[in-house]
Scaffold this motif. Structure first.
Motif, PDB file in Angstrom:
ATOM      1  N   LEU B   9      12.833   7.978  20.491  1.00 48.39           N
ATOM      2  CA  LEU B   9      14.428   8.819  20.961  1.00 48.39           C
ATOM      3  C   LEU B   9      15.166   8.315  21.981  1.00 48.39           C
ATOM      4  N   SER B  10      14.410   7.925  22.803  1.00 47.68           N
ATOM      5  CA  SER B  10      15.206   6.888  23.933  1.00 47.68           C
ATOM      6  C   SER B  10      16.144   5.826  23.395  1.00 47.68           C
ATOM      7  N   GLU B  11      15.296   5.269  22.211  1.00 46.25           N
ATOM      8  CA  GLU B  11      15.998   4.040  21.726  1.00 46.25           C
ATOM      9  C   GLU B  11      17.366   4.559  21.101  1.00 46.25           C
ATOM     10  N   LEU B  12      16.999   5.557  20.198  1.00 46.43           N
ATOM     11  CA  LEU B  12      18.123   6.257  19.339  1.00 46.43           C
ATOM     12  C   LEU B  12      19.409   6.602  20.245  1.00 46.43           C
ATOM     13  N   LEU B  30      19.341  12.893  23.486  1.00 44.70           N
ATOM     14  CA  LEU B  30      18.275  13.220  22.215  1.00 44.70           C
ATOM     15  C   LEU B  30      16.985  13.415  23.282  1.00 44.70           C
ATOM     16  N   GLU B  31      16.679  14.337  23.759  1.00 45.60           N
ATOM     17  CA  GLU B  31      15.484  14.548  24.691  1.00 45.60           C
ATOM     18  C   GLU B  31      14.554  15.640  24.299  1.00 45.60           C
ATOM     19  N   ASP B 118      26.416  14.566  10.693  1.00 50.10           N
ATOM     20  CA  ASP B 118      26.744  13.108  10.185  1.00 50.10           C
ATOM     21  C   ASP B 118      28.019  13.076   9.919  1.00 50.10           C
ATOM     22  N   SER B 119      29.120  14.189   9.706  1.00 46.20           N
ATOM     23  CA  SER B 119      30.449  13.853   9.494  1.00 46.20           C
ATOM     24  C   SER B 119      30.976  13.475  10.923  1.00 46.20           C
ATOM     25  N   LEU B 120      30.319  13.876  12.115  1.00 44.59           N
ATOM     26  CA  LEU B 120      30.951  13.434  13.251  1.00 44.59           C
ATOM     27  C   LEU B 120      30.636  11.966  13.788  1.00 44.59           C
ATOM     28  N   PHE B 121      29.251  11.722  13.302  1.00 47.23           N
ATOM     29  CA  PHE B 121      28.776  10.405  13.318  1.00 47.23           C
ATOM     30  C   PHE B 121      28.999   9.311  12.618  1.00 47.23           C
ATOM     31  N   GLU B 122      29.951   9.753  11.536  1.00 43.56           N
ATOM     32  CA  GLU B 122      30.255   8.533  10.507  1.00 43.56           C
ATOM     33  C   GLU B 122      30.815   7.383  11.143  1.00 43.56           C
ATOM     34  N   GLN B 134      19.195   7.284   8.590  1.00 38.87           N
ATOM     35  CA  GLN B 134      17.903   7.621   7.968  1.00 38.87           C
ATOM     36  C   GLN B 134      16.938   7.550   9.369  1.00 38.87           C
ATOM     37  N   PHE B 135      17.040   6.660  10.321  1.00 37.26           N
ATOM     38  CA  PHE B 135      15.996   6.368  11.242  1.00 37.26           C
ATOM     39  C   PHE B 135      16.154   7.613  12.222  1.00 37.26           C
ATOM     40  N   LEU B 136      17.485   8.133  12.511  1.00 35.54           N
ATOM     41  CA  LEU B 136      17.653   9.118  13.350  1.00 35.54           C
ATOM     42  C   LEU B 136      16.984  10.549  12.838  1.00 35.54           C
ATOM     43  N   TRP B 137      17.147  10.733  11.396  1.00 31.61           N
ATOM     44  CA  TRP B 137      17.049  11.992  10.903  1.00 31.61           C
ATOM     45  C   TRP B 137      15.263  12.016  10.531  1.00 31.61           C
ATOM     46  N   GLU B 138      14.704  10.860  10.377  1.00 31.20           N
ATOM     47  CA  GLU B 138      13.436  10.617  10.088  1.00 31.20           C
ATOM     48  C   GLU B 138      12.601  10.915  11.372  1.00 31.20           C
ATOM     49  N   ASN B 139      13.054  10.256  12.644  1.00 32.41           N
ATOM     50  CA  ASN B 139      12.420  10.556  13.851  1.00 32.41           C
ATOM     51  C   ASN B 139      12.488  11.921  14.307  1.00 32.41           C
TER      52      ASN B 139
END
Lengths: 288, 228
Positions: B9-12, B30-31, B118-122, B134-139
């Motif tokens: 989470l810290s890395e993301l 993301l805490e 996702d739309s904001l982070f595009e 993928q990494f974000l939502w998987e974690n």
């Protein structure tokens, strides 16, 4: 000699406790006896400054001396440099208070450091946290002894940092009923005593609070304010209930606005209001 | 609320906050927090619980439309208190103890939430690469299992809020509250213009001057600089 010194110090402290900003060197000199040499005076200042009983302030290049309460001076002496810095910033913010983030930036402290300092100051009862209605969620601090200003607490109309609409509404309706029910115009005092007698409000409402309540009613158009001559000759503000405006009071309804011969109309002319057909017809159409 | 230091989470969070965007700055949180009360939290929780009970007694109908459930239930009150403590832990300069229920909303649809983010982070995904999403939502899925959570959203009040500060273009703040695991994941992000961001603390000073009612004493007082 020692007792003289103490006596002189007391004179200085008394002189410097006048007024909220302290006094100048000259004013202190005037309160001290004539035989005190300037060097001695300086020594006395230094001694008091060192013990924290006197505080030195600068405004536009001029120096002012202000007395510090003994209790507070003692507490301050025991503080570390950082704590003293934080304290002076909070003191400078007066009864508006200061936000912790601003404290951090100005004093250049880390979060953990600041938290420790604030906790210590709080324990020593030098500062206290408080909440402002304007900055609801921010962590604010002010000096322990100060009362928060009205724009911070919101006055009686705010409960728990939110506007207490219910409370305000009840008072509003009751006041309106009182004004409408009374045969003559009422003064603020009469409103105040009536509302207090109803016992709706748990805390005491001030004169100013009632005035702002009545002002709201004026803006809503249900009450109007007049000035009457009271018994002793001074003018007193009274309030009475407003009638709804009649539709014909508005200038736009008068037919002159769309009159085709407006420019030729005058009191003594051939075309005049006294013989105007449009005005007659309009008058007849009005309901009284 | 104890902050749980989770490496991924810290890395993301770091990757998002370090994004190089010309005129903008990303502030993402993301805490993960554990709901076991830490020292000072206990005091706050108790006083909040007390206050809520008092308010309930005074006007039982006041909390009809509550997003956390009827406040007559102990668990609903606990949810509210946990959310408040999370916000306090995430923002050291703020004190959310007078948070109103109207500022919270219950989010039922996780997919809609995902699409919103996702739309904001595009534009961020474009810079960080497609695997990031993928990494974000998987974690997030692994750590908090959103489908088993109660999800809440905090609505900023645009007055005294870390999410609606000067220059903020958009922001969101979601809480994933997993009751069984006794964990809350805070996923919040604000995009602000770089210019406004730099002068933020100056602005906050102005805010306080705004309602200045001159009592005659205040203005000169502030001009004095204490020398000793």
């Amino acid at each position: 000699m020692a007792t003289d010194k103490i006596k002189l110090e007391e004179i200085i402290l008394k002189a410097a406790s006048v007024g909220p900003y302290g006094v100048t060197d000259e004013e202190i000199r005037n309160s001290l006896p004539e035989n005190v040499a300037p060097n001695d005076r300086l020594e006395l200042y230094n001694s008091l400054l060192q013990r924290g009983r006197l505080q030195l302030k600068k405004l536009h290049g001029k120096l002012f001396y202000q007395t510090v309460e003994e209790q507070i001076a003692n507490k301050l002496q025991a503080l570390t440099a950082e704590e003293r810095l934080v304290y002076s910033q909070i003191e400078g913010a007066g009864n508006k208070g200061i936000w912790t983030r601003d404290l951090r930036n100005i004093c250049r402290l880390q979060q953990t450091q600041l938290t420790k300092v604030l906790k210590n100051l709080e324990l020593k009862k030098l500062v206290k946290p408080f909440k402002s209605v304007k900055l609801k969620n921010k962590k604010l601090y002010m000096l322990y002894d100060l009362e928060p200003s009205v724009d911070v607490t919101g006055g009686p109309w705010y409960y728990n940092q939110e506007f207490d609409a219910e409370f305000f509404d009840i008072l509003y309706q009751q006041t309106l009923r009182f004004i409408r029910g009374s045969s003559s115009a009422v003064t603020v005092e009469q409103v105040a005593s009536y509302i207090t007698s109803l016992g709706i409000s748990k805390e005491k409402l001030e004169h100013g609070d009632f005035e702002s309540l009545l002002q709201t009613m004026i803006y809503d158009g249900v009450v109007e304010k007049l000035y009457q001559r009271s018994n002793n000759g001074s003018s007193v503000a009274v309030y009475r209930s407003c009638r709804h405006f009649s539709p014909f009071a508005t200038l736009g309804d008068v037919p002159c606005g769309i009159c085709p011969v407006y420019k030729s109309c005058s009191i003594h002319g051939v075309i005049s209001p006294s013989n105007c057909v449009y005005l007659q017809r309009w008058e007849q159409s009005l309901d009284f | 609320m104890k902050f749980l230091d989770i490496e991924c989470l810290s890395e993301l969070q770091r990757k998002l906050n370090d994004l190089e965007l010309t005129d903008y700055r990303v502030r993402c949180q993301l805490e993960a927090y554990s709901c076991k009360p830490a020292g000072f939290d206990k005091k706050l929780s108790k006083s909040l619980e007390q206050r809520l009970l008092e308010q309930l007694e005074a006007s039982p109908r006041a909390f009809q439309a509550s997003p956390v459930g009827s406040l007559e239930d102990q668990s609903a009150r606990k949810t509210l208190i946990n959310l408040i403590c999370t916000l306090n832990a995430a923002h050291q300069d703020y004190d959310f103890s007078s948070l109103q229920l109207s500022r919270l909303k219950r989010v039922q649809d996780v997919h809609a939430l995902q699409q919103h983010v996702d739309s904001l982070f595009e534009r961020f995904y474009r810079q960080l690469g497609i695997e990031f999403r993928q990494f974000l939502w998987e974690n997030i899925g692994q750590i908090i299992r959103p489908e088993e959570c109660e999800i809440y959203s905090y609505i900023p009040d645009y007055e005294s809020d870390p999410y609606s500060s000067c220059g903020a273009l958009w922001s969101f703040c979601y809480f994933f509250y997993h009751k069984n695991m006794k964990k809350i994941l805070l996923f919040a992000c604000t995009l602000s213009t770089r210019l406004a961001d730099d002068s933020e603390s100056v602005n906050s000073m102005d805010e306080e001057d705004f309602g200045k009612e001159s009592s005659g004493l205040e203005a000169p007082f502030a001009m004095f600089e204490t020398v000793i």
